[in-house]
Design a protein around this motif. Structure first.
Motif, short mmCIF file in Angstrom:
data_model
loop_
_atom_site.label_atom_id
_atom_site.label_comp_id
_atom_site.label_asym_id
_atom_site.label_seq_id
_atom_site.Cartn_x
_atom_site.Cartn_y
_atom_site.Cartn_z
N MET A 39 5.14 -0.87 8.95
CA MET A 39 5.24 -1.54 7.68
C MET A 39 3.89 -1.48 6.97
O MET A 39 2.85 -1.57 7.61
CB MET A 39 5.68 -3.00 7.88
N ASP A 40 3.89 -1.37 5.68
CA ASP A 40 2.69 -1.22 4.88
C ASP A 40 1.86 -2.51 4.90
O ASP A 40 2.41 -3.62 4.90
CB ASP A 40 3.10 -0.88 3.44
N TRP A 41 0.55 -2.38 4.88
CA TRP A 41 -0.35 -3.53 4.93
C TRP A 41 -0.15 -4.46 3.75
O TRP A 41 -0.40 -5.67 3.85
CB TRP A 41 -1.81 -3.07 5.03
N ARG A 42 0.29 -3.93 2.62
CA ARG A 42 0.48 -4.76 1.42
C ARG A 42 1.57 -5.81 1.62
O ARG A 42 1.48 -6.91 1.08
CB ARG A 42 0.79 -3.88 0.22
N ILE A 43 2.58 -5.48 2.40
CA ILE A 43 3.64 -6.45 2.69
C ILE A 43 3.05 -7.64 3.45
O ILE A 43 3.34 -8.80 3.15
CB ILE A 43 4.78 -5.80 3.50
N TYR A 44 2.22 -7.34 4.44
CA TYR A 44 1.58 -8.40 5.20
C TYR A 44 0.61 -9.21 4.33
O TYR A 44 0.51 -10.44 4.47
CB TYR A 44 0.85 -7.84 6.43
#
Length: 138
Positions: free
Chosen positions: A1-6
């Motif tokens: 999952m992309d870091w931006r989601i976190y």
């Protein structure tokens, strides 16, 4: 999952932290409230690590990582103690923006100590964040 989601999840839960924390410290000492919060974080982290079977023997952990995580933990604890006391004394709508000055400090520290580049977009964004904090808290 992309870091931006976190990162978005972090922002969302940080917002809830301010709201829940403000209510939580209304009838409680802010230091005790921070202690209770810390226990919850500890238990939740332990449960997640257990569910994902990510436990590692302490002897197998790099000393540098341990040292900097201890320093990070101390900084987190001091941040939480200050944050909860500020929430107890002031309005959440003014405390939270001042807390977000951490973004400005992170940019400064990342450039100064981690050698991250300061692009014009990052510089302008940092100035806008600082300006927004000032606007919201004056």
């Amino acid at each position: 999952m992309d870091w931006r989601i976190y990162a978005l999840g972090s922002a969302f839960f940080a917002a809830l932290t301010a709201i829940f924390g403000k209510v939580g410290v209304s009838d409680l000492n802010s230091n005790l409230a921070t202690f209770i919060r810390t226990i919850v974080v500890l238990l939740a982290s332990a449960a997640l690590i257990s569910m994902r079977q990510e436990w590692v023997r302490p002897a197998n952990l790099p000393l540098k990582s341990i040292l900097f995580l201890v320093l990070s933990g101390l900084a987190t604890g001091l941040s939480w103690l200050c944050y909860y006391r500020a929430l107890q004394l002031g309005p959440a709508s003014r405390v939270a923006p001042i807390d977000k000055l951490s973004v400005v400090l992170v940019v400064f520290f990342a450039v100064a100590f981690l050698g991250e580049p300061l692009t014009w977009k990052t510089g302008v964004g940092t100035v806008l964040i600082a300006s927004g904090v000032l606007l919201m808290t004056l």
